[in-house]
Design a protein around this motif. Sequence first.
Motif, PDB file in Angstrom:
ATOM      1  N   ALA A  15      -0.871  -1.606  -7.473  1.00 46.16           N
ATOM      2  CA  ALA A  15      -2.278  -1.912  -7.711  1.00 46.16           C
ATOM      3  C   ALA A  15      -3.213  -0.948  -6.990  1.00 46.16           C
ATOM      4  CB  ALA A  15      -2.572  -3.351  -7.273  1.00 46.16           C
ATOM      5  N   HIS A  16      -2.752  -0.317  -5.891  1.00 48.14           N
ATOM      6  CA  HIS A  16      -3.645   0.496  -5.063  1.00 48.14           C
ATOM      7  C   HIS A  16      -3.672   1.967  -5.463  1.00 48.14           C
ATOM      8  CE1 HIS A  16      -4.169  -2.996  -2.526  1.00 48.14           C
ATOM      9  NE2 HIS A  16      -2.855  -3.092  -2.383  1.00 48.14           N
ATOM     10  N   HIS A  17      -2.546   2.508  -5.921  1.00 49.99           N
ATOM     11  CA  HIS A  17      -2.482   3.923  -6.292  1.00 49.99           C
ATOM     12  C   HIS A  17      -1.247   4.145  -7.144  1.00 49.99           C
ATOM     13  CE1 HIS A  17       0.652   4.442  -3.231  1.00 49.99           C
ATOM     14  NE2 HIS A  17      -0.128   3.739  -2.429  1.00 49.99           N
ATOM     15  N   ASP A  18      -1.111   5.365  -7.675  1.00 52.61           N
ATOM     16  CA  ASP A  18      -0.011   5.643  -8.602  1.00 52.61           C
ATOM     17  C   ASP A  18       1.264   6.108  -7.917  1.00 52.61           C
ATOM     18  OD1 ASP A  18      -0.635   8.213  -7.812  1.00 52.61           O
ATOM     19  OD2 ASP A  18      -1.431   8.853  -9.765  1.00 52.61           O
ATOM     20  N   GLY A  19       1.266   6.162  -6.583  1.00 51.98           N
ATOM     21  CA  GLY A  19       2.464   6.539  -5.848  1.00 51.98           C
ATOM     22  C   GLY A  19       2.656   8.017  -5.653  1.00 51.98           C
ATOM     23  N   THR A  20       1.847   8.851  -6.291  1.00 51.10           N
ATOM     24  CA  THR A  20       1.959  10.295  -6.100  1.00 51.10           C
ATOM     25  C   THR A  20       1.278  10.693  -4.793  1.00 51.10           C
ATOM     26  OG1 THR A  20      -0.117  10.776  -7.239  1.00 51.10           O
ATOM     27  CG2 THR A  20       1.892  10.619  -8.598  1.00 51.10           C
ATOM     28  N   PRO A  21       1.633  11.862  -4.237  1.00 51.39           N
ATOM     29  CA  PRO A  21       0.943  12.305  -3.017  1.00 51.39           C
ATOM     30  C   PRO A  21      -0.575  12.361  -3.184  1.00 51.39           C
ATOM     31  CG  PRO A  21       2.930  13.598  -3.321  1.00 51.39           C
ATOM     32  CD  PRO A  21       2.788  12.751  -4.557  1.00 51.39           C
ATOM     33  N   ASP A  22      -1.047  12.896  -4.309  1.00 50.42           N
ATOM     34  CA  ASP A  22      -2.494  12.957  -4.536  1.00 50.42           C
ATOM     35  C   ASP A  22      -3.090  11.564  -4.682  1.00 50.42           C
ATOM     36  OD1 ASP A  22      -2.550  15.703  -4.397  1.00 50.42           O
ATOM     37  OD2 ASP A  22      -2.424  15.997  -6.562  1.00 50.42           O
ATOM     38  N   GLY A  23      -2.361  10.665  -5.312  1.00 50.65           N
ATOM     39  CA  GLY A  23      -2.844   9.297  -5.443  1.00 50.65           C
ATOM     40  C   GLY A  23      -2.974   8.601  -4.104  1.00 50.65           C
ATOM     41  N   LEU A  24      -2.020   8.828  -3.208  1.00 48.37           N
ATOM     42  CA  LEU A  24      -2.101   8.274  -1.858  1.00 48.37           C
ATOM     43  C   LEU A  24      -3.351   8.758  -1.142  1.00 48.37           C
ATOM     44  CD1 LEU A  24       1.605   8.647  -0.704  1.00 48.37           C
ATOM     45  CD2 LEU A  24       0.318   6.495  -0.687  1.00 48.37           C
ATOM     46  N   VAL A  25      -3.602  10.065  -1.219  1.00 49.19           N
ATOM     47  CA  VAL A  25      -4.756  10.634  -0.529  1.00 49.19           C
ATOM     48  C   VAL A  25      -6.051  10.066  -1.092  1.00 49.19           C
ATOM     49  CG1 VAL A  25      -6.071  12.762  -0.176  1.00 49.19           C
ATOM     50  CG2 VAL A  25      -3.613  12.720   0.258  1.00 49.19           C
ATOM     51  N   ARG A  26      -6.156   9.975  -2.415  1.00 43.65           N
ATOM     52  CA  ARG A  26      -7.377   9.430  -3.022  1.00 43.65           C
ATOM     53  C   ARG A  26      -7.617   7.995  -2.581  1.00 43.65           C
ATOM     54  NH1 ARG A  26      -5.495  12.224  -7.657  1.00 43.65           N
ATOM     55  NH2 ARG A  26      -4.550  10.295  -8.430  1.00 43.65           N
ATOM     56  N   PHE A  27      -6.546   7.202  -2.533  1.00 47.00           N
ATOM     57  CA  PHE A  27      -6.709   5.809  -2.118  1.00 47.00           C
ATOM     58  C   PHE A  27      -7.198   5.706  -0.677  1.00 47.00           C
ATOM     59  CE2 PHE A  27      -4.685   2.260   0.205  1.00 47.00           C
ATOM     60  CZ  PHE A  27      -5.468   1.227  -0.306  1.00 47.00           C
ATOM     61  N   PHE A  28      -6.526   6.394   0.239  1.00 43.65           N
ATOM     62  CA  PHE A  28      -6.896   6.253   1.649  1.00 43.65           C
ATOM     63  C   PHE A  28      -8.244   6.897   1.954  1.00 43.65           C
ATOM     64  CE2 PHE A  28      -2.300   5.438   2.146  1.00 43.65           C
ATOM     65  CZ  PHE A  28      -2.387   4.227   2.823  1.00 43.65           C
ATOM     66  N   ARG A  29      -8.650   7.893   1.182  1.00 44.38           N
ATOM     67  CA  ARG A  29      -9.966   8.489   1.414  1.00 44.38           C
ATOM     68  C   ARG A  29     -11.079   7.468   1.202  1.00 44.38           C
ATOM     69  NH1 ARG A  29     -10.665  13.602  -1.992  1.00 44.38           N
ATOM     70  NH2 ARG A  29      -8.950  14.230  -0.613  1.00 44.38           N
ATOM     71  N   SER A  30     -10.872   6.509   0.346  1.00 42.01           N
ATOM     72  CA  SER A  30     -11.913   5.527   0.042  1.00 42.01           C
ATOM     73  C   SER A  30     -11.658   4.175   0.686  1.00 42.01           C
ATOM     74  CB  SER A  30     -12.033   5.345  -1.477  1.00 42.01           C
ATOM     75  OG  SER A  30     -10.820   4.843  -2.020  1.00 42.01           O
ATOM     76  N   SER A  31     -10.668   4.087   1.572  1.00 42.55           N
ATOM     77  CA  SER A  31     -10.318   2.806   2.197  1.00 42.55           C
ATOM     78  C   SER A  31     -10.344   2.902   3.714  1.00 42.55           C
ATOM     79  CB  SER A  31      -8.913   2.374   1.754  1.00 42.55           C
ATOM     80  OG  SER A  31      -8.472   1.249   2.511  1.00 42.55           O
ATOM     81  N   PRO A  32     -10.895   1.867   4.391  1.00 42.18           N
ATOM     82  CA  PRO A  32     -10.824   1.840   5.857  1.00 42.18           C
ATOM     83  C   PRO A  32      -9.397   1.779   6.395  1.00 42.18           C
ATOM     84  CG  PRO A  32     -12.457   0.266   5.052  1.00 42.18           C
ATOM     85  CD  PRO A  32     -11.669   0.736   3.863  1.00 42.18           C
ATOM     86  N   LEU A  33      -8.420   1.496   5.527  1.00 38.05           N
ATOM     87  CA  LEU A  33      -7.031   1.509   5.974  1.00 38.05           C
ATOM     88  C   LEU A  33      -6.593   2.884   6.444  1.00 38.05           C
ATOM     89  CD1 LEU A  33      -5.358  -0.779   3.284  1.00 38.05           C
ATOM     90  CD2 LEU A  33      -5.665  -1.305   5.718  1.00 38.05           C
ATOM     91  N   GLN A  34      -7.355   3.919   6.123  1.00 37.38           N
ATOM     92  CA  GLN A  34      -7.031   5.252   6.636  1.00 37.38           C
ATOM     93  C   GLN A  34      -6.983   5.264   8.156  1.00 37.38           C
ATOM     94  OE1 GLN A  34     -10.775   7.994   7.081  1.00 37.38           O
ATOM     95  NE2 GLN A  34     -10.846   7.144   5.019  1.00 37.38           N
ATOM     96  N   ARG A  35      -7.692   4.330   8.795  1.00 40.65           N
ATOM     97  CA  ARG A  35      -7.686   4.255  10.258  1.00 40.65           C
ATOM     98  C   ARG A  35      -6.297   3.956  10.796  1.00 40.65           C
ATOM     99  NH1 ARG A  35     -12.258  -0.183  11.092  1.00 40.65           N
ATOM    100  NH2 ARG A  35     -10.983  -1.084   9.415  1.00 40.65           N
ATOM    101  N   CYS A  36      -5.464   3.286   9.974  1.00 41.46           N
ATOM    102  CA  CYS A  36      -4.105   2.968  10.398  1.00 41.46           C
ATOM    103  C   CYS A  36      -3.215   4.205  10.464  1.00 41.46           C
ATOM    104  CB  CYS A  36      -3.480   1.953   9.440  1.00 41.46           C
ATOM    105  SG  CYS A  36      -4.325   0.360   9.332  1.00 41.46           S
ATOM    106  N   LEU A  37      -3.608   5.264   9.757  1.00 42.92           N
ATOM    107  CA  LEU A  37      -2.762   6.448   9.649  1.00 42.92           C
ATOM    108  C   LEU A  37      -3.359   7.699  10.262  1.00 42.92           C
ATOM    109  CD1 LEU A  37      -1.762   6.068   5.877  1.00 42.92           C
ATOM    110  CD2 LEU A  37      -0.471   5.279   7.871  1.00 42.92           C
TER     111      LEU A  37
ATOM    112  N   HIS B  61       0.809  -1.219   0.000  1.00 37.21           N
ATOM    113  CA  HIS B  61       0.000   0.000   0.000  1.00 37.21           C
ATOM    114  C   HIS B  61       0.841   1.267   0.000  1.00 37.21           C
ATOM    115  CE1 HIS B  61      -2.768  -2.977   2.016  1.00 37.21           C
ATOM    116  NE2 HIS B  61      -3.523  -2.537   1.030  1.00 37.21           N
ATOM    117  N   VAL B  62       2.172   1.122   0.172  1.00 37.66           N
ATOM    118  CA  VAL B  62       3.018   2.294   0.354  1.00 37.66           C
ATOM    119  C   VAL B  62       3.452   2.885  -0.979  1.00 37.66           C
ATOM    120  CG1 VAL B  62       5.186   3.139   1.333  1.00 37.66           C
ATOM    121  CG2 VAL B  62       3.768   1.519   2.626  1.00 37.66           C
ATOM    122  N   GLY B  63       3.978   2.045  -1.877  1.00 37.21           N
ATOM    123  CA  GLY B  63       4.479   2.520  -3.153  1.00 37.21           C
ATOM    124  C   GLY B  63       3.467   2.373  -4.274  1.00 37.21           C
ATOM    125  N   ALA B  64       3.852   2.853  -5.455  1.00 38.53           N
ATOM    126  CA  ALA B  64       2.981   2.754  -6.621  1.00 38.53           C
ATOM    127  C   ALA B  64       2.723   1.292  -6.957  1.00 38.53           C
ATOM    128  CB  ALA B  64       3.625   3.472  -7.805  1.00 38.53           C
TER     129      ALA B  64
END
Length: 400
Positions: free
Chosen positions: A311-333, A306-309
């Motif tokens: 299957a989950h996101h493109d690795g950019t800062p904006d891509g990270l935010v978009r991924f975690f906004r739609s995932s319960p994994l945001q609770r980890c951070l 989930h950290v780098g580019a």
Amino acid sequence: SKREGTSRRGRVWDICIVHAVDVGGQRHTPIAPLETRGGAATSTSFDSIGDEPPPSSGAGAEEMARAESPAGAPPAAPSAAARTLTPEEADALQRDGFCVVDDFLPADLAAGLLAEARRAAPEMAPHQWVFGGAKLPKPGIHELDMHHPRAESAMPMFHRFFMEDVPGVVDQVARAASGPLWPHPLGRAATGPPAAVSLKVQRNEGLGACFPLHHDNPGPPSKRALTVVVYLNPEWEPGDGGEIEFVPFGAAPVRVAPLFNRAVVFRSDLVLHGVEPAHAERFCFTVWADSPGVNGPSECNLTSSHVGAGAHHDGTPDGLVRFFRSSPLQRCLARSVYRREMSDGLRKCLTAAGGVGERAVDTVLKAHNAAADSQLGHPLLGPMLAAIDEAMGRAPATDG
């Protein structure tokens, strides 16, 4: 199992290798897993700062009956106890994970529930919450759970509404809770075990009591999927406080006034939120509905994948935010990303209405900051958290 860093003993959470899990057919190491300890979610999620674990989440289930719908029952007909969500409200729920619904209940029902809540206020008990494995009072907030043995005699109208109408209300809302942000079935149409439903009536004394940022479902063993809060404050005016504030991950907060017969509906494990200090008496009730599929491994174990580019996101800062906004994994951070906001909310909560004492406040804040430090200093999570801060346009969260 191999561990990195210091022992978990005495810590609110740490970053360690616990075990490997399968994600998408590959084995990845959880670098920030949501774990359970003593029946409550701990580790990388913050503890249940919203309220005590509900009966349906393993706390007190042996003493309290749960309101369950019959196994295999068909979806209920539209409930007369609450109106159907409009297409615009349903779109917001599907897009953002939360929505605001005005005139939710029939006006006479809302007025009757408010009258009973005022009359039964002496029957409500002080709110308890869990932090670092210990229960603490939340000054100025009192509640009565409809699972409590005295609920039927103390609040007969609320209890009847809970037993007879709430399952249908959940079914009705569940029809709008669909799409990618709502992967788990809700209501009587759900497959598997019948959904458990709980309801709490709450009074805020209006002496500054508030709720710091939290997720209603912080992690296992909770199965909460849906939260519906209904406000009962006909005299509310700007300046009275008590607004709920939704914080979509990495986006601007959305503050909603607790107006009479207004409901807010949101996904329990996805929508970070808090409540502003109330300066006038404030009544509401909250309904939670469980779903059996909540908190599976892919929603609780933050791995190196989930950290780098990839299957989950493109690795950019904006891509990270978009991924975690739609995932319960945001609770980890969340505790690290919103370190300042949570620290401020915790202090306000613990010092309201007379407070719990400066020693308890210091203990909680030290634990909170130590938990954030453990992630900010992690070789994988630290750079990712800095990238998220960059996407949010702010400096990294540090103590200060």
